[in-house]
Design a protein around this motif. Structure first.
Motif, PDB file in Angstrom:
ATOM      1  N   GLY A  90      24.802   2.936  12.294  1.00  0.00           N
ATOM      2  CA  GLY A  90      24.029   3.544  13.375  1.00  0.00           C
ATOM      3  C   GLY A  90      24.728   3.527  14.723  1.00  0.00           C
ATOM      4  O   GLY A  90      24.203   4.065  15.702  1.00  0.00           O
ATOM      5  N   LEU A  91      25.916   2.930  14.796  1.00  0.00           N
ATOM      6  CA  LEU A  91      26.679   2.934  16.042  1.00  0.00           C
ATOM      7  C   LEU A  91      26.969   4.386  16.417  1.00  0.00           C
ATOM      8  O   LEU A  91      27.472   5.159  15.602  1.00  0.00           O
ATOM      9  CB  LEU A  91      27.988   2.166  15.845  1.00  0.00           C
ATOM     10  CG  LEU A  91      28.910   2.041  17.051  1.00  0.00           C
ATOM     11  CD1 LEU A  91      28.256   1.165  18.125  1.00  0.00           C
ATOM     12  CD2 LEU A  91      30.246   1.455  16.625  1.00  0.00           C
ATOM     13  N   ALA A  92      26.649   4.778  17.638  1.00  0.00           N
ATOM     14  CA  ALA A  92      26.810   6.181  18.025  1.00  0.00           C
ATOM     15  C   ALA A  92      26.968   6.324  19.535  1.00  0.00           C
ATOM     16  O   ALA A  92      26.426   5.535  20.310  1.00  0.00           O
ATOM     17  CB  ALA A  92      25.601   6.992  17.564  1.00  0.00           C
ATOM     18  N   GLY A  93      27.742   7.344  19.906  1.00  0.00           N
ATOM     19  CA  GLY A  93      27.880   7.703  21.311  1.00  0.00           C
ATOM     20  C   GLY A  93      28.535   6.629  22.157  1.00  0.00           C
ATOM     21  O   GLY A  93      28.136   6.417  23.292  1.00  0.00           O
ATOM     22  N   VAL A  94      29.569   5.974  21.601  1.00  0.00           N
ATOM     23  CA  VAL A  94      30.201   4.862  22.315  1.00  0.00           C
ATOM     24  C   VAL A  94      31.721   4.901  22.104  1.00  0.00           C
ATOM     25  O   VAL A  94      32.188   5.298  21.043  1.00  0.00           O
ATOM     26  CB  VAL A  94      29.619   3.511  21.842  1.00  0.00           C
ATOM     27  CG1 VAL A  94      29.916   3.242  20.390  1.00  0.00           C
ATOM     28  CG2 VAL A  94      30.099   2.374  22.706  1.00  0.00           C
ATOM     29  N   THR A  95      32.452   4.502  23.133  1.00  0.00           N
ATOM     30  CA  THR A  95      33.891   4.348  23.011  1.00  0.00           C
ATOM     31  C   THR A  95      34.171   2.906  22.625  1.00  0.00           C
ATOM     32  O   THR A  95      33.724   1.987  23.299  1.00  0.00           O
ATOM     33  CB  THR A  95      34.599   4.681  24.336  1.00  0.00           C
ATOM     34  OG1 THR A  95      34.321   6.049  24.663  1.00  0.00           O
ATOM     35  CG2 THR A  95      36.101   4.471  24.226  1.00  0.00           C
ATOM     36  N   ILE A  96      34.905   2.731  21.530  1.00  0.00           N
ATOM     37  CA  ILE A  96      35.276   1.385  21.104  1.00  0.00           C
ATOM     38  C   ILE A  96      36.774   1.193  21.349  1.00  0.00           C
ATOM     39  O   ILE A  96      37.539   2.150  21.374  1.00  0.00           O
ATOM     40  CB  ILE A  96      34.894   1.096  19.636  1.00  0.00           C
ATOM     41  CG1 ILE A  96      35.564   2.060  18.672  1.00  0.00           C
ATOM     42  CG2 ILE A  96      33.374   1.154  19.480  1.00  0.00           C
ATOM     43  CD1 ILE A  96      35.329   1.739  17.196  1.00  0.00           C
ATOM     44  N   TYR A 105      36.320   7.349  20.401  1.00  0.00           N
ATOM     45  CA  TYR A 105      34.939   7.706  20.728  1.00  0.00           C
ATOM     46  C   TYR A 105      34.201   7.942  19.414  1.00  0.00           C
ATOM     47  O   TYR A 105      34.524   8.857  18.650  1.00  0.00           O
ATOM     48  CB  TYR A 105      34.863   8.958  21.610  1.00  0.00           C
ATOM     49  CG  TYR A 105      33.431   9.279  21.954  1.00  0.00           C
ATOM     50  CD1 TYR A 105      32.766   8.555  22.943  1.00  0.00           C
ATOM     51  CD2 TYR A 105      32.727  10.248  21.264  1.00  0.00           C
ATOM     52  CE1 TYR A 105      31.437   8.808  23.237  1.00  0.00           C
ATOM     53  CE2 TYR A 105      31.397  10.507  21.558  1.00  0.00           C
ATOM     54  CZ  TYR A 105      30.761   9.786  22.534  1.00  0.00           C
ATOM     55  OH  TYR A 105      29.447  10.037  22.823  1.00  0.00           O
ATOM     56  N   VAL A 106      33.220   7.091  19.143  1.00  0.00           N
ATOM     57  CA  VAL A 106      32.448   7.178  17.909  1.00  0.00           C
ATOM     58  C   VAL A 106      31.228   8.056  18.149  1.00  0.00           C
ATOM     59  O   VAL A 106      30.344   7.711  18.938  1.00  0.00           O
ATOM     60  CB  VAL A 106      32.008   5.775  17.427  1.00  0.00           C
ATOM     61  CG1 VAL A 106      31.146   5.885  16.169  1.00  0.00           C
ATOM     62  CG2 VAL A 106      33.219   4.896  17.178  1.00  0.00           C
ATOM     63  N   VAL A 107      31.200   9.194  17.483  1.00  0.00           N
ATOM     64  CA  VAL A 107      30.032  10.065  17.538  1.00  0.00           C
ATOM     65  C   VAL A 107      28.921   9.415  16.717  1.00  0.00           C
ATOM     66  O   VAL A 107      27.781   9.314  17.167  1.00  0.00           O
ATOM     67  CB  VAL A 107      30.367  11.479  17.011  1.00  0.00           C
ATOM     68  CG1 VAL A 107      29.126  12.362  16.991  1.00  0.00           C
ATOM     69  CG2 VAL A 107      31.487  12.105  17.841  1.00  0.00           C
ATOM     70  N   GLN A 108      29.293   8.960  15.517  1.00  0.00           N
ATOM     71  CA  GLN A 108      28.335   8.270  14.655  1.00  0.00           C
ATOM     72  C   GLN A 108      29.089   7.489  13.595  1.00  0.00           C
ATOM     73  O   GLN A 108      30.098   7.955  13.072  1.00  0.00           O
ATOM     74  CB  GLN A 108      27.415   9.275  13.972  1.00  0.00           C
ATOM     75  CG  GLN A 108      26.415   8.647  13.023  1.00  0.00           C
ATOM     76  CD  GLN A 108      25.456   9.665  12.463  1.00  0.00           C
ATOM     77  OE1 GLN A 108      24.798  10.364  13.196  1.00  0.00           O
ATOM     78  NE2 GLN A 108      25.387   9.747  11.162  1.00  0.00           N
ATOM     79  N   ARG A 134      31.735   4.982   7.102  1.00  0.00           N
ATOM     80  CA  ARG A 134      32.356   6.262   7.434  1.00  0.00           C
ATOM     81  C   ARG A 134      31.883   6.635   8.824  1.00  0.00           C
ATOM     82  O   ARG A 134      30.835   6.170   9.284  1.00  0.00           O
ATOM     83  CB  ARG A 134      32.004   7.335   6.416  1.00  0.00           C
ATOM     84  CG  ARG A 134      30.535   7.705   6.376  1.00  0.00           C
ATOM     85  CD  ARG A 134      30.264   8.812   5.359  1.00  0.00           C
ATOM     86  NE  ARG A 134      28.861   9.041   5.188  1.00  0.00           N
ATOM     87  CZ  ARG A 134      28.108   9.804   5.983  1.00  0.00           C
ATOM     88  NH1 ARG A 134      28.656  10.411   7.015  1.00  0.00           N
ATOM     89  NH2 ARG A 134      26.825   9.966   5.755  1.00  0.00           N
ATOM     90  N   ALA A 135      32.658   7.470   9.481  1.00  0.00           N
ATOM     91  CA  ALA A 135      32.316   7.799  10.854  1.00  0.00           C
ATOM     92  C   ALA A 135      32.677   9.245  11.171  1.00  0.00           C
ATOM     93  O   ALA A 135      33.459   9.880  10.459  1.00  0.00           O
ATOM     94  CB  ALA A 135      33.051   6.874  11.822  1.00  0.00           C
ATOM     95  N   GLU A 136      32.105   9.709  12.248  1.00  0.00           N
ATOM     96  CA  GLU A 136      32.558  10.938  12.879  1.00  0.00           C
ATOM     97  C   GLU A 136      33.052  10.513  14.248  1.00  0.00           C
ATOM     98  O   GLU A 136      32.349   9.809  14.982  1.00  0.00           O
ATOM     99  CB  GLU A 136      31.439  11.960  13.012  1.00  0.00           C
ATOM    100  CG  GLU A 136      31.917  13.250  13.636  1.00  0.00           C
ATOM    101  CD  GLU A 136      30.837  14.314  13.723  1.00  0.00           C
ATOM    102  OE1 GLU A 136      31.201  15.489  13.877  1.00  0.00           O
ATOM    103  OE2 GLU A 136      29.642  13.981  13.661  1.00  0.00           O
ATOM    104  N   VAL A 137      34.295  10.872  14.564  1.00  0.00           N
ATOM    105  CA  VAL A 137      34.889  10.491  15.840  1.00  0.00           C
ATOM    106  C   VAL A 137      35.398  11.742  16.541  1.00  0.00           C
ATOM    107  O   VAL A 137      35.716  12.747  15.894  1.00  0.00           O
ATOM    108  CB  VAL A 137      36.031   9.462  15.669  1.00  0.00           C
ATOM    109  CG1 VAL A 137      35.519   8.196  14.989  1.00  0.00           C
ATOM    110  CG2 VAL A 137      37.197  10.039  14.909  1.00  0.00           C
ATOM    111  N   TYR A 138      35.470  11.665  17.851  1.00  0.00           N
ATOM    112  CA  TYR A 138      35.966  12.785  18.644  1.00  0.00           C
ATOM    113  C   TYR A 138      37.407  12.516  19.009  1.00  0.00           C
ATOM    114  O   TYR A 138      37.705  11.535  19.688  1.00  0.00           O
ATOM    115  CB  TYR A 138      35.108  12.949  19.897  1.00  0.00           C
ATOM    116  CG  TYR A 138      35.491  14.124  20.757  1.00  0.00           C
ATOM    117  CD1 TYR A 138      35.535  15.415  20.219  1.00  0.00           C
ATOM    118  CD2 TYR A 138      35.798  13.955  22.095  1.00  0.00           C
ATOM    119  CE1 TYR A 138      35.872  16.498  21.001  1.00  0.00           C
ATOM    120  CE2 TYR A 138      36.141  15.037  22.890  1.00  0.00           C
ATOM    121  CZ  TYR A 138      36.179  16.307  22.334  1.00  0.00           C
ATOM    122  OH  TYR A 138      36.523  17.377  23.120  1.00  0.00           O
TER     123      TYR A 138
END
Length: 145
Positions: A90-96, A105-108, A134-138
């Protein structure tokens, strides 16, 4: 690299110790010591991404090893695997890993299983659990704004 960025993020939360003396989390390896340790491996992500946008779909697998000498040590390994899953699902909308070569930048981000999977003991009988995500990243580029 997504797996390294996530290790840095988990380090910032105090779940693992990564990239410093006394580390107990490792990228693409699970050394014999320390006994209680975490390894992060990059895995094939989602389907081929559209070349017209700056999004990618990386994946990672975390292997958590606990101590087999006591029930409390075994339970602590499982609890750490759950903590990793809970921190990422559920991690979303954050730069790690901001300001590092691994900044992402993690979209989700989603765990792909509802709980850690017991992998059984390693050759020394130490318990291990798997936490895949799994993730979606920008990741924009000149060709993918």
């Amino acid at each position: 690299m997504f797996a390294a960025a996530v290790l840095r993020y988990l380090h910032s939360l105090g779940i693992v110790t990564y990239g410093v003396a006394g580390a107990d989390a490792f990228l693409n390896a699970l050394p014999d010591k320390p006994v209680e340790a975490v390894a992060a491996y990059g895995r094939p992500g989602g389907a081929e991404t559209d070349g017209g946008h700056g999004y990618d779909e990386p994946a990672a697998q975390f292997i958590v090893r606990g101590d087999h000498k006591t029930p409390a040590g075994r339970r602590a390994g499982y609890a750490r695997a759950v903590a990793i899953r809970d921190a990422l699902h559920g991690l979303a909308g954050v730069t790690i890993a901001p300001g590092t070569d691994d900044e992402t930048y993690v979209v989700q981000c989603l765990a792909t299983q509802s709980e850690p999977t017991d992998l059984g003991g390693d050759p020394d009988g130490r318990p291990r659990w798997s936490v895949p995500v799994r993730a979606e990243v920008y990741r924009p580029t000149a060709l993918r704004p």
